[in-house]
Write an enzyme that holds these catalytic residues in place. Structure first.
Site, PDB file in Angstrom:
ATOM      1  N   VAL A  87     -42.541  57.755  92.804  1.00 36.07           N
ATOM      2  CA  VAL A  87     -42.361  56.676  91.842  1.00 36.07           C
ATOM      3  C   VAL A  87     -41.357  57.166  90.805  1.00 36.07           C
ATOM      4  O   VAL A  87     -41.395  58.335  90.416  1.00 36.07           O
ATOM      5  CB  VAL A  87     -43.686  56.317  91.143  1.00 36.07           C
ATOM      6  CG1 VAL A  87     -43.458  55.326  90.003  1.00 36.07           C
ATOM      7  CG2 VAL A  87     -44.673  55.737  92.150  1.00 36.07           C
ATOM      8  N   CYS A  88     -40.464  56.264  90.390  1.00 37.02           N
ATOM      9  CA  CYS A  88     -39.541  56.561  89.282  1.00 37.02           C
ATOM     10  C   CYS A  88     -38.732  57.817  89.615  1.00 37.02           C
ATOM     11  O   CYS A  88     -38.311  57.995  90.768  1.00 37.02           O
ATOM     12  CB  CYS A  88     -40.361  56.689  88.001  1.00 37.02           C
ATOM     13  SG  CYS A  88     -39.447  56.517  86.452  1.00 37.02           S
ATOM     14  N   THR A  89     -38.517  58.701  88.666  1.00 33.56           N
ATOM     15  CA  THR A  89     -37.676  59.878  88.916  1.00 33.56           C
ATOM     16  C   THR A  89     -38.388  60.942  89.750  1.00 33.56           C
ATOM     17  O   THR A  89     -37.824  62.019  89.965  1.00 33.56           O
ATOM     18  CB  THR A  89     -37.186  60.468  87.588  1.00 33.56           C
ATOM     19  OG1 THR A  89     -38.303  60.631  86.716  1.00 33.56           O
ATOM     20  CG2 THR A  89     -36.178  59.544  86.930  1.00 33.56           C
TER      21      THR A  89
END
Lengths: 215, 215
Positions: free
Chosen positions: B99-101
């Site tokens: 998820v995300c970075t």
């Protein structure tokens, strides 16, 4: 701006972390994780530890109260220091809020009498028993009291509250920051949209789980 | 079914808690919070403690790897035991997700070479530097690798993965259980829908914050 989030045994993590992720991005926000006794608490499924850094007494006058839910709320509905703290803190708070069955604790503290409020869809009956007028709406505003529906609704509630506090543009910046552009793969997030047999089965399972946790 | 979620300093909480709240409801799910060194870690804003219960070495072969993001990912992109663990665990995992970075760590581990992948919208350039083909889609599936966009997208990703593992009906039951019927108050959750001046301002703020955290 102190934002107090009470932690307790058998809390539902997303109830707390959704609003935390939004509200912690407000200017000057200081999240205070409080509990009757500070320390680590395991979540409802026993699979995660959340930590309460401070006792309730360290934060008697938070600007924002945000009460998460979870199966653990049921053990806290009879007189106890958390309800006392809620009642007193609510007297001076700017906003008193809850997610999911967190509203059962606001109700048990006598804060929701005669007011419209919401909670997890499977707990709306209990909310009525506490003197509130239950509604299936996702976010319910009654003056400074905001209650939100089940678990994930705290993200929506957080953004509504962020807009009240810091304006629409700031709330939009937070929404973009957490990339909240929801695309659920199914239309099953509410008892009004989920297939009826799934609603019935989950209602039954929730009832059984509550009975088990009471035993 | 072991679901390993690595924890590190300056993690973004919702990146981890969104998928946790969904995936922990799968039959037989066992969430394993792992870290290079077990113990408490503070989140990106320093306002919450998440606890890693076990060292990476305790979970060498999880069925699911779920890597959250946060500003802390940048300090983990050069050779380190977490990247070694990711590379090895990915060889036997059934699903490798982020998820995300978190996807920057998959990229730094060499797992995304030539594959389509996503990340927080403000970090798509970095993903390209790691050999992936960045896309602005919310959930990107490439065989057993699933990457999700910024922060809140992990809830959608979790439901997509839950459906792959346990079927659509089971995933719908989870969606109803967490009452995921999102009603964001604004249409500002993506750089494609948010007002352009808000996108520009947040992009600039993110850049400044990254520069600061590198210094």
């Amino acid at each position: 701006m102190d934002i107090a989030i009470p932690i307790f045994d058998r809390i539902t993590a997303l109830d707390a972390i959704g609003p935390y992720e939004v509200l912690s991005r407000l200017p000057g926000a200081r999240i205070r994780w409080v509990a009757i006794t500070p320390g680590p608490y395991r979540t409802d499924n026993r699979q995660l530890t959340l930590v309460a850094d401070e006792p309730l007494s360290a934060v008697p006058h938070p600007e924002i109260i945000m009460v998460p839910g979870g199966f653990g709320t049921r053990a806290l509905m009879t007189p106890n220091p958390l309800l006392d703290w809620l009642r007193a803190a609510h007297e001076t708070s700017e906003w008193t809020t809850s997610v999911c069955t967190g509203s059962l604790l606001l109700g048990a503290a006598g804060i929701l009498k005669g007011l419209e409020a919401t909670t997890h869809w499977a707990a709306l009956d209990t909310l009525a028993e506490l003197g509130a007028k239950p509604t299936l709406k996702r976010v319910v505003e009654q003056g400074k009291i905001i209650t939100a529906a089940g678990v994930s609704s705290g993200i929506d509630m957080g953004l509504v509250l962020a807009a009240r506090i810091a304006g629409d543009e700031y709330a939009q910046t937070i929404q973009l920051g957490i990339e909240y552009d929801p695309q659920p793969p199914f239309r099953a997030g509410s008892p009004e949209t989920a297939p009826p047999h799934i609603v019935a089965a989950l209602r039954e399972r929730t009832r059984a789980r509550l009975a088990q946790s009471r035993a």
